[in-house]
Design an enzyme around this catalytic site. Structure first.
Site, mmCIF file in Angstrom:
data_model
loop_
_atom_site.group_PDB
_atom_site.id
_atom_site.type_symbol
_atom_site.label_atom_id
_atom_site.label_comp_id
_atom_site.label_asym_id
_atom_site.label_seq_id
_atom_site.Cartn_x
_atom_site.Cartn_y
_atom_site.Cartn_z
ATOM 1 N N GLU A 100 28.120 55.002 39.933
ATOM 2 C CA GLU A 100 29.322 54.457 40.592
ATOM 3 C C GLU A 100 30.229 53.745 39.562
ATOM 4 O O GLU A 100 29.728 53.030 38.692
ATOM 5 C CB GLU A 100 28.880 53.448 41.662
ATOM 6 C CG GLU A 100 30.026 52.838 42.434
ATOM 7 C CD GLU A 100 29.567 51.789 43.456
ATOM 8 O OE1 GLU A 100 28.440 51.251 43.312
ATOM 9 O OE2 GLU A 100 30.338 51.516 44.391
ATOM 10 N N LYS A 177 34.369 55.835 49.226
ATOM 11 C CA LYS A 177 33.236 55.016 49.705
ATOM 12 C C LYS A 177 33.526 54.512 51.122
ATOM 13 O O LYS A 177 34.535 53.829 51.343
ATOM 14 C CB LYS A 177 33.051 53.853 48.730
ATOM 15 C CG LYS A 177 31.880 52.933 49.008
ATOM 16 C CD LYS A 177 31.730 51.968 47.824
ATOM 17 C CE LYS A 177 30.548 51.036 47.981
ATOM 18 N NZ LYS A 177 30.291 50.266 46.750
ATOM 19 N N CYS A 214 27.015 54.303 46.883
ATOM 20 C CA CYS A 214 26.210 53.068 46.834
ATOM 21 C C CYS A 214 25.811 52.478 48.196
ATOM 22 O O CYS A 214 24.852 52.901 48.808
ATOM 23 C CB CYS A 214 26.883 52.028 45.968
ATOM 24 S SG CYS A 214 25.696 50.715 45.551
HETATM 25 N N1 LIG Z 1 27.917 48.867 44.642
HETATM 26 C C1 LIG Z 1 27.474 48.476 45.831
HETATM 27 O O1 LIG Z 1 27.938 48.901 46.869
HETATM 28 N N2 LIG Z 1 26.469 47.576 45.807
HETATM 29 C C2 LIG Z 1 26.053 46.869 46.975
HETATM 30 C C3 LIG Z 1 24.675 46.418 46.874
HETATM 31 C C4 LIG Z 1 23.698 47.445 47.287
HETATM 32 O O2 LIG Z 1 24.003 48.263 48.160
HETATM 33 O O3 LIG Z 1 22.588 47.433 46.770
#
Ligand SMILES: NC(=O)NCCC(=O)O
Length: 365
Positions: A100, A177, A214
């Site tokens: 990401e 996203k 993510c």
């Molecule tokens: N980049 C992101 O969405 N991180 C959020 C934390 C997670 O989902 O572990």
């Protein structure tokens, strides 16, 4: 023996290793990154030939400190990841996916605008997309490139976006996203909103792919929708840290592969990124300069519940997996989750549950 096989699958230790060329192993060692390869097999069928595809996942640290000039940081990451893609090409990779926001530090913890918004680029025409187009053409490889997108058509809006470049070097499309975290230091909602591209599935020469970015991995319906649109491989490019999510990491993408009869590929960055100005996140913690440790551990999971071992928790790495996509239908025909899904029942109940005057179905004495 059967029990031993089941246990081995659970522990991710029984996958056949993929024979990788010595030149690739040497290059990886020279360039100081892990290179691992595994094979997911399917049973031979009478009417369909195997549908074998090689997928590469790349996890990496940022190259320069976060206060280096923006263009130098981007260019250094292009160089590093470009070298790793070259090794992926030596390994016969057909589809490669990066982590990401791979062209930048994960600076959203800071909530500062400058200089971080300067890392945003056009998905269609930006420096990074042009870089990926060159890679795709050179290596005949589909490239999944998750970036911070600047959408000039809509007032320069920012999105967290995966750009999918076909192996012919065309931008097939983008996937934004869908779920934006508001947890711990993940202050991403300061920068961009929930994506508006829905659940696109990209028909590539090597299979149908989708990108669940993510935090979307915590949302089973997000995986489901990509799967309902026909995804055979769902990538989950991520940036997440040890104290927050490590216990969940081995389970979520793996469970999604099982539940949706598809392959899933979870990718996480590595290293600790320091920011000049301290930040807080309204959680009582003292102001700090870093997010904590991004723990890598990228892996691939298959619809039968098996998975590859994870890459390192600390080192850059390239994970190459060869998968026979016929496994998806073979597992679906055995377990029938799509057939038994009762989606019409859930659609009806969800329609009611989101109404303001929803009355929960609680049976009382
Ligand atoms: N980049 C992101 O969405 N991180 C959020 C934390 C997670 O989902 O572990």
């Amino acid at each position: 023996l059967k029990n031993r096989n089941t246990l081995a699958k659970l522990l991710a230790v029984n996958l056949k290793k993929l024979n990788l060329p010595q030149s690739a192993l040497d290059a990886a060692e020279e360039q100081d990154f892990d290179l691992k390869g595994y094979v997911f097999e399917a049973s031979p069928e009478q009417l369909r030939p195997p549908r074998t595809v090689r997928v590469g996942l790349i996890q990496n640290k940022i190259v320069l400190p976060t206060d280096a000039p923006v263009l130098e940081q981007i260019t250094a990451l292009h160089k590093r990841v470009g070298e790793m893609v070259e090794v992926a090409a030596m390994c016969g990779v057909n589809i490669v996916c990066f982590q990401e926001a791979w062209t930048m530090p994960f600076a959203f913890c800071t909530r500062e605008r400058e200089p971080w918004t300067e890392f945003a680029e056009s998905a269609e025409d930006g420096l990074t997309t042009h870089f990926c187009i060159q890679l795709a053409k050179k290596y005949n490889m589909v490239v999944v490139s998750p970036i911070l997108e600047r959408d000039e058509i809509h007032g320069g809006t920012l999105w967290n976006t995966a750009v999918v470049v076909s192996n012919n070097g065309n931008v097939l499309g983008t996937s934004r996203k869908n779920h934006i975290p508001r947890v711990g230091d993940f202050n991403e909602s300061t920068y961009y909103m929930e994506g508006n591209t829905g659940h696109p599935v990209f028909q590539t020469q090597f299979g149908k792919i989708a990108v669940n970015i993510c935090y979307g991995r915590h949302h089973p319906l997000n995986w489901l929708m990509y799967s309902l649109h026909g995804a055979e491989i769902i990538f989950n490019p991520s940036a997440t840290v040890g104290l927050l999510s490590e216990p969940m990491w081995p389970i979520e993408a793996r469970n999604a592969a099982i539940a949706n009869h598809c392959f899933t590929c979870a990718i996480n960055r590595v290293g600790t990124e320091y920011f000049r100005n301290e930040f807080t996140s309204g959680d009582g913690k003292k102001a700090h300069h870093d997010f904590g440790h991004f723990y890598g551990s990228s892996y691939v999971a298959a619809p039968d519940g098996s998975r590859s071992p994870g890459l390192s928790r600390t080192r850059d790495g390239l994970l190459v997996t060869e998968m026979d996509l016929n496994l998806n239908r073979q597992v679906a025909d055995k377990w029938n989750f799509k057939m038994t899904g009762r989606y019409e029942m859930y659609a009806e109940e969800l329609k009611k549950a989101i109404q303001h005057d929803f009355k929960p179905n609680i049976v009382k004495e």
